[in-house]
Design a protein around this motif. Structure first.
Motif, PDB file in Angstrom:
ATOM      1  N   ASN A  35       0.885  19.349  15.033  1.00 49.97           N
ATOM      2  CA  ASN A  35       0.744  19.904  16.386  1.00 49.97           C
ATOM      3  C   ASN A  35      -0.727  20.272  16.589  1.00 49.97           C
ATOM      4  O   ASN A  35      -1.115  21.430  16.511  1.00 49.97           O
ATOM      5  CB  ASN A  35       1.645  21.125  16.565  1.00 49.97           C
ATOM      6  CG  ASN A  35       1.694  21.594  18.011  1.00 49.97           C
ATOM      7  OD1 ASN A  35       1.444  20.818  18.930  1.00 49.97           O
ATOM      8  ND2 ASN A  35       1.998  22.858  18.224  1.00 49.97           N
ATOM      9  N   TYR A  36      -1.546  19.245  16.815  1.00 49.38           N
ATOM     10  CA  TYR A  36      -2.988  19.403  16.858  1.00 49.38           C
ATOM     11  C   TYR A  36      -3.483  19.322  18.304  1.00 49.38           C
ATOM     12  O   TYR A  36      -3.344  18.274  18.963  1.00 49.38           O
ATOM     13  CB  TYR A  36      -3.659  18.331  16.007  1.00 49.38           C
ATOM     14  CG  TYR A  36      -3.137  18.297  14.586  1.00 49.38           C
ATOM     15  CD1 TYR A  36      -2.913  19.483  13.885  1.00 49.38           C
ATOM     16  CD2 TYR A  36      -2.857  17.099  13.951  1.00 49.38           C
ATOM     17  CE1 TYR A  36      -2.428  19.470  12.582  1.00 49.38           C
ATOM     18  CE2 TYR A  36      -2.375  17.069  12.651  1.00 49.38           C
ATOM     19  CZ  TYR A  36      -2.155  18.256  11.970  1.00 49.38           C
ATOM     20  OH  TYR A  36      -1.663  18.248  10.686  1.00 49.38           O
ATOM     21  N   LEU A  37      -4.038  20.421  18.800  1.00 48.03           N
ATOM     22  CA  LEU A  37      -4.497  20.519  20.178  1.00 48.03           C
ATOM     23  C   LEU A  37      -5.993  20.838  20.161  1.00 48.03           C
ATOM     24  O   LEU A  37      -6.398  21.882  19.644  1.00 48.03           O
ATOM     25  CB  LEU A  37      -3.740  21.615  20.927  1.00 48.03           C
ATOM     26  CG  LEU A  37      -2.202  21.638  20.764  1.00 48.03           C
ATOM     27  CD1 LEU A  37      -1.606  22.807  21.554  1.00 48.03           C
ATOM     28  CD2 LEU A  37      -1.589  20.323  21.207  1.00 48.03           C
ATOM     29  N   LEU A 110      -4.486  12.547  26.108  1.00 47.96           N
ATOM     30  CA  LEU A 110      -5.927  12.553  26.350  1.00 47.96           C
ATOM     31  C   LEU A 110      -6.208  13.167  27.712  1.00 47.96           C
ATOM     32  O   LEU A 110      -5.521  12.864  28.700  1.00 47.96           O
ATOM     33  CB  LEU A 110      -6.484  11.128  26.290  1.00 47.96           C
ATOM     34  CG  LEU A 110      -6.178  10.331  25.014  1.00 47.96           C
ATOM     35  CD1 LEU A 110      -6.635   8.890  25.171  1.00 47.96           C
ATOM     36  CD2 LEU A 110      -6.845  10.967  23.808  1.00 47.96           C
ATOM     37  N   TYR A 111      -7.241  14.015  27.770  1.00 47.30           N
ATOM     38  CA  TYR A 111      -7.637  14.688  29.006  1.00 47.30           C
ATOM     39  C   TYR A 111      -9.082  14.298  29.352  1.00 47.30           C
ATOM     40  O   TYR A 111      -9.961  14.351  28.481  1.00 47.30           O
ATOM     41  CB  TYR A 111      -7.561  16.214  28.838  1.00 47.30           C
ATOM     42  CG  TYR A 111      -6.185  16.754  28.513  1.00 47.30           C
ATOM     43  CD1 TYR A 111      -5.390  17.332  29.495  1.00 47.30           C
ATOM     44  CD2 TYR A 111      -5.693  16.718  27.205  1.00 47.30           C
ATOM     45  CE1 TYR A 111      -4.136  17.848  29.197  1.00 47.30           C
ATOM     46  CE2 TYR A 111      -4.447  17.228  26.890  1.00 47.30           C
ATOM     47  CZ  TYR A 111      -3.673  17.796  27.895  1.00 47.30           C
ATOM     48  OH  TYR A 111      -2.431  18.310  27.600  1.00 47.30           O
ATOM     49  N   PHE A 151      -5.082  12.493  33.093  1.00 44.04           N
ATOM     50  CA  PHE A 151      -4.275  12.827  31.918  1.00 44.04           C
ATOM     51  C   PHE A 151      -3.519  11.580  31.496  1.00 44.04           C
ATOM     52  O   PHE A 151      -2.886  10.913  32.308  1.00 44.04           O
ATOM     53  CB  PHE A 151      -3.290  13.954  32.251  1.00 44.04           C
ATOM     54  CG  PHE A 151      -2.262  14.202  31.177  1.00 44.04           C
ATOM     55  CD1 PHE A 151      -0.945  13.796  31.345  1.00 44.04           C
ATOM     56  CD2 PHE A 151      -2.611  14.829  29.993  1.00 44.04           C
ATOM     57  CE1 PHE A 151       0.000  14.024  30.359  1.00 44.04           C
ATOM     58  CE2 PHE A 151      -1.670  15.062  28.997  1.00 44.04           C
ATOM     59  CZ  PHE A 151      -0.371  14.659  29.183  1.00 44.04           C
ATOM     60  N   LYS A 152      -3.626  11.236  30.214  1.00 42.97           N
ATOM     61  CA  LYS A 152      -2.935  10.077  29.666  1.00 42.97           C
ATOM     62  C   LYS A 152      -2.048  10.534  28.510  1.00 42.97           C
ATOM     63  O   LYS A 152      -2.479  11.322  27.652  1.00 42.97           O
ATOM     64  CB  LYS A 152      -3.937   9.040  29.146  1.00 42.97           C
ATOM     65  CG  LYS A 152      -4.710   8.316  30.233  1.00 42.97           C
ATOM     66  CD  LYS A 152      -3.880   7.198  30.825  1.00 42.97           C
ATOM     67  CE  LYS A 152      -4.703   6.272  31.688  1.00 42.97           C
ATOM     68  NZ  LYS A 152      -3.900   5.132  32.190  1.00 42.97           N
ATOM     69  N   ASN A 178     -12.317  15.485  27.298  1.00 44.06           N
ATOM     70  CA  ASN A 178     -12.154  16.932  27.476  1.00 44.06           C
ATOM     71  C   ASN A 178     -11.153  17.544  26.509  1.00 44.06           C
ATOM     72  O   ASN A 178     -11.309  18.691  26.098  1.00 44.06           O
ATOM     73  CB  ASN A 178     -11.703  17.239  28.908  1.00 44.06           C
ATOM     74  CG  ASN A 178     -12.695  16.758  29.943  1.00 44.06           C
ATOM     75  OD1 ASN A 178     -12.833  15.555  30.143  1.00 44.06           O
ATOM     76  ND2 ASN A 178     -13.369  17.672  30.636  1.00 44.06           N
ATOM     77  N   GLY A 179     -10.091  16.799  26.196  1.00 42.49           N
ATOM     78  CA  GLY A 179      -9.073  17.344  25.314  1.00 42.49           C
ATOM     79  C   GLY A 179      -8.264  16.249  24.655  1.00 42.49           C
ATOM     80  O   GLY A 179      -8.119  15.150  25.203  1.00 42.49           O
ATOM     81  N   ILE A 180      -7.746  16.546  23.473  1.00 46.05           N
ATOM     82  CA  ILE A 180      -6.920  15.594  22.723  1.00 46.05           C
ATOM     83  C   ILE A 180      -5.746  16.347  22.118  1.00 46.05           C
ATOM     84  O   ILE A 180      -5.908  17.444  21.582  1.00 46.05           O
ATOM     85  CB  ILE A 180      -7.718  14.901  21.601  1.00 46.05           C
ATOM     86  CG1 ILE A 180      -8.925  14.147  22.157  1.00 46.05           C
ATOM     87  CG2 ILE A 180      -6.819  13.948  20.810  1.00 46.05           C
ATOM     88  CD1 ILE A 180      -9.804  13.533  21.077  1.00 46.05           C
TER      89      ILE A 180
END
Length: 844
Positions: A35-37, A110-111, A151-152, A178-180
């Motif tokens: 659970n990697y954010l 993906l963000y 967002f993907k 921006n985020g993964i």
């Protein structure tokens, strides 16, 4: 239960439901091992909808490998969450490597948001993102995107203990993120097999990646990751309804939903199953009334479609029965949820694989009443549509291989190729435009009095109707013009066909296909006919109707269908063929109580079919590719003479200076040429591959795909070829044929099928060569029968395999198929017509 009125009011939930949302009632939650954010570019933890994203500067559970990167922060009230407020910019390829506790299916989320203020033009930056196995994005730019963030979400099966996500800047530009998220998913969430629409099994999903396109909480509000144990977002369905007034919301207390054995809580939250859309005008007498949702999709991909149901409207068992459609094809007929699950308010979901509607950029899902139901109503609770990665393991066209370290020389070469391609394309487009203008000018002079062709009326699809109608009326040169002025056979009146079929009496129904129903009819002169009437729900019917008429009006051959005529009166689309007494080949092989065919009969049927296909490929000025060769499209007359049927998907073959026709994939699963499926390049050899599958069906008397069998036996082509390569094909043949086939005949037949099923089209024989080999196999069988009149004898002539034995004269065997004229053996053709899809082979 709450009924929400005729219009879609979203705030009328019960007090218990509202309180549950407010205080976040949760159920037995799935705890992911991984659970990697990551909040990329951030200097501190970021809270997003109850979850904590950690800055990517703290590399504990992952590592970041890059040579040049910059962190950037720019808060904005216009963005939906803080995850978009920071980003990391890369000028060189960058890889995030995640350590996984357990292989298996994972979310990759993906963000992206091109924050203003950095020294780079992020809106123009081409984004390319890949993993070890998949191409997620290729050269996406925000310049071509009307939103400020993206967002993907992907679901991929990771087979190792690590996952590497790489961002690749294009030449002279940058990349950013921006985020993964990398989060475990229960492997049972997506099964390996689903039902391909129409009506064929599809396997191999466990090896494919999925990209979320749409996830709807139908009849309910937006659900965020806080309301979902797998962190999914479920949006409201209102903007996807084709006709807003067609649906009314129903909702119940989520606590009344009871998950049965076999349905995991992770399939969908209780919030999804506790709300639904039902028919706004329940108990209507018009059974064509339905609720339809329409979606934009890429027609070059297949899609995984999951439909969620829960009977929250019925007060008693067995009162709600309805039909479910994907595009114009029926996905679930007569769905009775309470009978299926044994109770009310019990979740149920069903998986399908489908493509777009009629090769367009649209996909539709519909529910509508069933004539057998006590209550004329239909519901849908939830819907998920996910793009399936193609054979190149890409979600972005045919892209697969990405150069992680492009050199300067390769950049120059790429630029030169790109410039040359663009210039060449512009020149080609100019020539095409000139030709088009010339053709239009000629047609406008000759077709000024052509009548517009009107499509079938389709409830809830006014867009389709208006579009085609407008085209037809605006220009006399529109493609949808009446066929009445051309030589396409006899034009029947609707009343004539009503009389011939006793007003389309259901007792005369002989089959149902993707186009519509087929009735046995009798004309006023006593001629038996098959009458194929277009289904009013079939959006693809118009194109197939035109193609079938155009093809069959130009072709005459003893082993091809013969069209008697058609009817286009009263917005109907009806085709008329002579009645085929013995129906489709498939029904004589399995699935019916008909007597088994002898080996000689089977060979003769295969030879006749091969002659028909050989004529299609070589007998006209330009070849014709059937594109849907299968045992349900080979029909038999009263003398068991085989005729190839169903030309609704046929395409004109490549010109003399071309090797293939580029076109979207059409056909039936199990028969599709793998090379055509991968490259979308159609040739005559695609028909040869499909015919190879037919040969195996004829020998083994089983379907091309049978998902109930063990995994290695599901696909007949793979299974039979394994035995063929061992030289033991007799081990899997139809038990009825055991001891009745001459070994030499069987060997020649098996070798022919193996060559047809070659992976590369260039390695496959032509249909002429296939025909020659099948006739040779028949000669070997007949020679054996002459030596031993008992066809059931297992004896064979010792000399039958000697090289001195010559087959039938090759030129004579192909004479029937090589006639270059349009009409071949017209008298025989007039007595042989057929209907395509006399059973229900909904495999397109």
């Amino acid at each position: 239960m709450l009924k929400m009125g005729f219009f879609r009011v979203k705030l009328c939930f019960s007090a218990i439901t509202f309180a549950a949302f407010t205080f976040g009632i949760s159920f037995a939650e799935y705890i992911p091992l991984d659970n990697y954010l990551l909040a990329c570019g951030s200097s501190q933890n970021v809270s997003v909808q109850g979850r904590i994203f950690f800055p990517d500067s703290v590399q504990s559970f992952f590592s970041l490998k890059t040579s040049e990167d910059t962190a950037f922060y720019s808060p904005s009230d216009s963005l939906p969450s803080q995850i978009y407020h920071s980003l990391r910019i890369f000028t060189k390829p960058a890889s995030y490597k995640f350590k996984l506790q357990q292989p298996g299916r994972h979310w990759v989320r993906l963000y992206f948001s091109p924050l203003p203020g950095s020294r780079h033009d992020l809106r123009s930056a081409p984004l390319t993102v890949v993993s070890d196995d998949f191409v997620f994005m290729k050269n996406f730019t925000f310049n071509n995107f009307n939103h400020s963030y993206l967002f993907k979400e992907y679901s991929v099966n990771v087979t190792s203990t690590s996952l590497v996500i790489t961002l690749i800047p294009s030449n002279g530009s940058v990349s950013f993120v921006n985020g993964i998220e990398v989060v475990s998913v229960p492997d049972e969430l997506v099964y390996d097999q689903a039902l391909a629409i129409p009506n064929a099994p599809y396997s191999g999903l466990s090896h494919r990646g999925l990209e979320t396109m749409y996830r709807l909480n139908i009849g309910g509000p937006l659900l965020t990751p806080q309301n979902d144990t797998l962190g999914r977002t479920w949006e409201n369905d209102g903007k996807y309804l084709h006709v807003l007034g067609s649906a009314v919301i129903v909702a119940v207390d989520p606590l009344t939903i009871n998950y049965p054995d076999g349905v995991r809580l992770e399939a969908a939250p209780k919030w999804v199953y506790s709300s639904a859309d039902a028919m706004a005008d329940a108990n209507v007498t018009d059974l064509n009334f339905n609720i339809t949702w329409v979606f934009s999709v890429d027609p070059s991909f297949l899609y995984f479609v999951r439909l969620h149901f829960c009977d929250i409207v019925s007060k008693a068992m067995d009162t709600l029965v309805f039909n479910v459609y994907i595009n114009s094809d029926i996905a679930i007929p007569s769905l009775d949820l309470s009978s299926l699950k044994g109770d009310l308010s019990v979740p149920y979901y069903k998986d399908f694989v489908s493509n777009s509607s009629n090769n367009t950029s649209m996909m539709s899902v519909s529910v509508g009443p069933d004539s057998m139901a006590d209550l004329s109503n239909a519901i849908l609770n939830g819907l998920e549509i996910m793009k399936i990665s193609n054979d190149m393991k890409s979600f972005d066209g045919l892209n697969s291989v990405v150069d992680l370290h492009p050199s300067s020389s390769s950049r120059k070469n790429t630029l030169s190729i790109l410039i040359g391609s663009v210039v060449g394309a512009l020149i080609a487009l100019g020539l095409i435009a000139l030709c088009y203008c010339f053709i239009v000018a000629r047609r406008s002079k000759t077709n000024t009095h052509a009548q517009p062709w009107l499509p079938l009326p389709l409830y809830g699809n006014s867009l389709t109707i208006s579009k085609v109608s407008t085209i037809s009326h605006k220009s006399g040169t529109a493609s949808c013009t009446s066929l009445a002025s051309t030589n396409h056979g006899r034009v029947f009146t609707f009343q004539e066909l009503m009389d011939a079929t006793n007003k389309f009496d259901e007792s005369l129904l002989v089959g149902v296909g993707g186009f519509g129903k087929v009735y046995k009819g009798t004309l006023d002169v006593g001629t038996k006919v098959a009458v194929k009437r277009g289904n009013s729900r079939s959006e693809q019917g118009l194109a197939e109707f035109h193609t079938e008429i155009d093809m069959l009006s130009k072709l005459r051959h003893r082993h091809l269908v013969s069209l008697i005529g058609y009817c286009d009166e009263r917005s109907e689309m009806i085709l008329v063929y002579e009645f085929m007494a013995n129906g489709p080949l498939r029904s004589h092989l399995y699935g019916s109580s008909l007597p088994s065919l002898s080996w000689k009969q089977r060979l003769e049927i295969c030879i006749g079919s091969a002659r028909g296909l050989h004529y299609l490929h070589t007998g006209a000025a330009q070849s014709i590719i059937h594109r849907d060769v299968k045992t349900t499209n080979i029909l038999l007359d009263e003398s068991f003479v085989a005729k190839v049927a169903d030309f609704g998907l046929s395409k004109t073959g490549p010109a003399l200076d071309q090797t293939h026709v580029s076109t979207a994939v059409k056909g039936s699963f199990g028969y599709l040429d793998p090379e055509y499926f991968r490259r979308q390049q159609l040739t005559e050899k695609s028909d040869v591959y499909s015919f190879g599958v037919v040969l195996l069906e004829v020998l083994c008397a089983r379907p091309a795909l049978n998902p109930v069998l063990p995994r290695e036996q599901v696909n007949i082509a793979e299974w039979a070829m394994n035995w063929q390569k061992k030289g033991m094909l007799e081990q899997i043949m139809d038990p009825y044929l055991v001891g009745k086939i001459n070994p030499a005949s069987l060997k020649k037949y098996g070798d022919t099928a193996e060559k047809c099923l070659a992976e590369q089209g260039i390695d496959r024989p032509s249909m002429g060569d296939v025909l020659w080999n099948l006739e040779y196999a028949l000669q070997l069988q007949e020679t054996s029968a002459l030596a031993d009149p008992d066809e059931n004898s297992v004896k064979s002539i010792p000399g039958i395999l000697l090289p001195g034995l010559e087959p039938l004269d090759k030129s004579a065997s192909m004479a029937e198929g090589m006639n270059s004229g349009i009409y071949e053996d017209a008298e025989d053709a007039a007595t042989s017509a057929v209907f395509s899809q006399l059973v229900n082979p909904r495999g397109r």
